[in-house]
Design a protein around this motif. Structure first.
Motif, PDB file in Angstrom:
ATOM      1  N   SER A 239     -28.801-140.991  92.114  1.00 43.88           N
ATOM      2  CA  SER A 239     -29.624-139.796  91.902  1.00 43.88           C
ATOM      3  C   SER A 239     -29.624-138.935  93.157  1.00 43.88           C
ATOM      4  O   SER A 239     -29.468-139.431  94.279  1.00 43.88           O
ATOM      5  CB  SER A 239     -31.067-140.195  91.573  1.00 43.88           C
ATOM      6  N   ASP A 240     -29.823-137.648  92.961  1.00 43.80           N
ATOM      7  CA  ASP A 240     -29.993-136.716  94.080  1.00 43.80           C
ATOM      8  C   ASP A 240     -31.412-136.744  94.619  1.00 43.80           C
ATOM      9  O   ASP A 240     -31.705-136.129  95.644  1.00 43.80           O
ATOM     10  CB  ASP A 240     -29.654-135.287  93.635  1.00 43.80           C
ATOM     11  N   ARG A 241     -32.325-137.459  93.937  1.00 47.73           N
ATOM     12  CA  ARG A 241     -33.725-137.475  94.364  1.00 47.73           C
ATOM     13  C   ARG A 241     -34.041-138.607  95.333  1.00 47.73           C
ATOM     14  O   ARG A 241     -35.085-138.598  95.981  1.00 47.73           O
ATOM     15  CB  ARG A 241     -34.649-137.595  93.152  1.00 47.73           C
ATOM     16  N   TYR A 242     -33.163-139.590  95.445  1.00 44.40           N
ATOM     17  CA  TYR A 242     -33.451-140.736  96.304  1.00 44.40           C
ATOM     18  C   TYR A 242     -32.148-141.386  96.748  1.00 44.40           C
ATOM     19  O   TYR A 242     -31.071-141.147  96.182  1.00 44.40           O
ATOM     20  CB  TYR A 242     -34.322-141.769  95.582  1.00 44.40           C
ATOM     21  N   VAL A 255     -35.406-144.543  99.028  1.00 43.45           N
ATOM     22  CA  VAL A 255     -35.820-143.578 100.046  1.00 43.45           C
ATOM     23  C   VAL A 255     -35.759-142.186  99.438  1.00 43.45           C
ATOM     24  O   VAL A 255     -34.683-141.717  99.054  1.00 43.45           O
ATOM     25  CB  VAL A 255     -34.910-143.646 101.280  1.00 43.45           C
ATOM     26  N   PRO A 256     -36.899-141.494  99.322  1.00 46.79           N
ATOM     27  CA  PRO A 256     -36.895-140.166  98.710  1.00 46.79           C
ATOM     28  C   PRO A 256     -36.121-139.144  99.540  1.00 46.79           C
ATOM     29  O   PRO A 256     -36.100-139.223 100.770  1.00 46.79           O
ATOM     30  CB  PRO A 256     -38.389-139.793  98.650  1.00 46.79           C
ATOM     31  N   ARG A 257     -35.498-138.200  98.860  1.00 38.75           N
ATOM     32  CA  ARG A 257     -34.906-137.059  99.555  1.00 38.75           C
ATOM     33  C   ARG A 257     -36.031-136.154 100.055  1.00 38.75           C
ATOM     34  O   ARG A 257     -37.170-136.226  99.567  1.00 38.75           O
ATOM     35  CB  ARG A 257     -33.966-136.290  98.622  1.00 38.75           C
ATOM     36  N   ALA A 262     -44.416-136.151  96.948  1.00 35.38           N
ATOM     37  CA  ALA A 262     -45.012-137.117  97.869  1.00 35.38           C
ATOM     38  C   ALA A 262     -45.459-138.385  97.160  1.00 35.38           C
ATOM     39  O   ALA A 262     -45.426-139.472  97.736  1.00 35.38           O
ATOM     40  CB  ALA A 262     -46.187-136.478  98.605  1.00 35.38           C
ATOM     41  N   ASP A 263     -45.898-138.242  95.901  1.00 36.65           N
ATOM     42  CA  ASP A 263     -46.379-139.424  95.174  1.00 36.65           C
ATOM     43  C   ASP A 263     -45.272-140.152  94.414  1.00 36.65           C
ATOM     44  O   ASP A 263     -45.520-141.142  93.735  1.00 36.65           O
ATOM     45  CB  ASP A 263     -47.494-139.037  94.203  1.00 36.65           C
ATOM     46  N   GLY A 264     -44.036-139.652  94.531  1.00 30.64           N
ATOM     47  CA  GLY A 264     -42.906-140.303  93.882  1.00 30.64           C
ATOM     48  C   GLY A 264     -42.831-140.107  92.390  1.00 30.64           C
ATOM     49  O   GLY A 264     -42.018-140.753  91.720  1.00 30.64           O
ATOM     50  N   SER A 265     -43.653-139.198  91.843  1.00 28.37           N
ATOM     51  CA  SER A 265     -43.698-139.044  90.385  1.00 28.37           C
ATOM     52  C   SER A 265     -42.364-138.589  89.818  1.00 28.37           C
ATOM     53  O   SER A 265     -41.985-139.016  88.705  1.00 28.37           O
ATOM     54  CB  SER A 265     -44.794-138.041  90.002  1.00 28.37           C
ATOM     55  N   ASP A 266     -41.626-137.749  90.561  1.00 25.48           N
ATOM     56  CA  ASP A 266     -40.339-137.289  90.048  1.00 25.48           C
ATOM     57  C   ASP A 266     -39.296-138.410  90.052  1.00 25.48           C
ATOM     58  O   ASP A 266     -38.441-138.481  89.167  1.00 25.48           O
ATOM     59  CB  ASP A 266     -39.842-136.082  90.831  1.00 25.48           C
ATOM     60  N   ILE A 267     -39.404-139.309  91.030  1.00 24.16           N
ATOM     61  CA  ILE A 267     -38.495-140.456  91.064  1.00 24.16           C
ATOM     62  C   ILE A 267     -38.768-141.372  89.874  1.00 24.16           C
ATOM     63  O   ILE A 267     -37.851-141.807  89.167  1.00 24.16           O
ATOM     64  CB  ILE A 267     -38.644-141.230  92.381  1.00 24.16           C
TER      65      ILE A 267
END
Length: 321
Positions: A239-242, A255-257, A262-267
């Motif tokens: 993923s491009d998000r992590y 590890v988030p991009r 901040a709460d990781g909801s999109d991940i």
């Protein structure tokens, strides 16, 4: 640092043409537990040996309570990584002998030793020769000798080496007690859970210099701050998000991009959309073992850069690479 228990300033150590430590500076405050960390060959043991006068530094000053190490001053317990016990003598004789060397009356040294052996499950081994003990049992004996006279400064080089999880916890409890009693503790270890549990501040050495220096939280924040700890079944999709930091069993660390929520909801949403069966999800500070991967490049076989935030904080904290 005013009133530092240990002060290392501009320390350089060369062996022939090889520079092992190069311009290292740091301080350790009285009563704190300080983690001296790094990969093999990074200069940890070399620094301790120079601090204790075992080797002579090429340059720089290393002091304990404002003075170069003075054996006559006492009050220091050093547990080296290599065991230094008389292998042909009995456990109780060896412990009593070292207790007398540390200034205890013989009866007091023997009594303390028997109490200690009972606590660490070795009372029935008191009259056995040291060489009849396992490596972990010998480590318990050596730690007992190190803390016997309640030293004000403890320097522990891999204190739980060779121990199972139960005995690791037991020995860490003993270190905790010395800290609660006001002792300054210097801990050298490869077990990052020990560092996160015990240490107030840490120094990570790399190539003989300071690569990170500060509280555990400060170092974690400098190396990315937060990671997503995910309990799941199956593989983690790219993923491009992590970035996938680690995947062991049913737990993965992502590890988030920089632009991630901040709460990781999109991940979490992306994992669910991709069909991953997620049974647990939390954002937490990046584990120290993941920082080791970043710093020493074990995942890619190459060195990873030290974050600029860490370098700027080191400039003002007394650590020098």
């Amino acid at each position: 640092m005013a009133g530092a228990s240990i002060s290392v300033q501009d320390f350089v150590m060369r062996f022939g043409e090889r520079t092992v430590v190069d311009g290292l500076s740091f301080d350790i405050a009285p009563g704190e537990t300080f983690g001296l960390l790094g990969s093999n060959g990074s200069g940890k043991t070399t620094t301790i040996r120079a601090l204790l006068g075992i080797t002579t530094p090429t340059a720089g000053t290393l002091t304990i309570d404002g003075h170069p190490y003075r054996p006559a001053a006492g009050g220091i317990g050093y547990l080296p990584e290599e065991r230094g016990l008389y292998r042909k003598e009995s456990v109780i004789d060896v412990m009593t002998y070292f207790g007398v060397l540390r200034g205890l009356p013989r009866a007091a040294a023997t009594g303390w030793s028997m109490d200690y052996l009972a606590r660490v499950g070795l009372a029935d081994r008191a009259k056995l020769r040291i060489d009849k003990l396992s490596g972990g049992q010998q480590q318990k004996v050596q730690l007992g000798i190190t803390i016997m006279d309640r030293p004000r400064l403890l320097i522990l080089d891999e204190p739980t080496k060779g121990l199972d999880p139960v005995n690791r916890r037991l020995l860490l409890d003993l270190v905790d007690e010395r800290k609660a009693d006001g002792a300054t503790v210097v801990l050298v270890t490869h077990h990052m859970d020990e560092v996160e549990r015990l240490c107030d501040r840490i120094l990570l050495l790399k190539d003989g210099g300071a690569a990170a220096y500060g509280t555990v939280a400060e170092v974690q924040d400098a190396f990315g701050g937060a990671v997503a700890k995910v309990s799941l079944s199956g593989a983690v999709p790219p993923s491009d998000r992590y970035r996938l930091a680690r995947h062991e069993g049913h737990v993965a660390y992502l590890v988030p991009r920089p632009d991630a929520a901040a709460d990781g909801s999109d991940i979490l949403a992306e994992l669910v959309t991709a069909g991953v069966h997620v049974t647990g999800f939390e954002m937490r500070r990046i584990p120290l073992d993941e920082i080791f991967v970043q710093l020493y490049g074990h995942d890619a076989g190459t060195d990873a850069p030290v974050p600029a935030r860490m370098m700027s904080s080191m400039t003002g904290s007394g650590a020098a690479a």
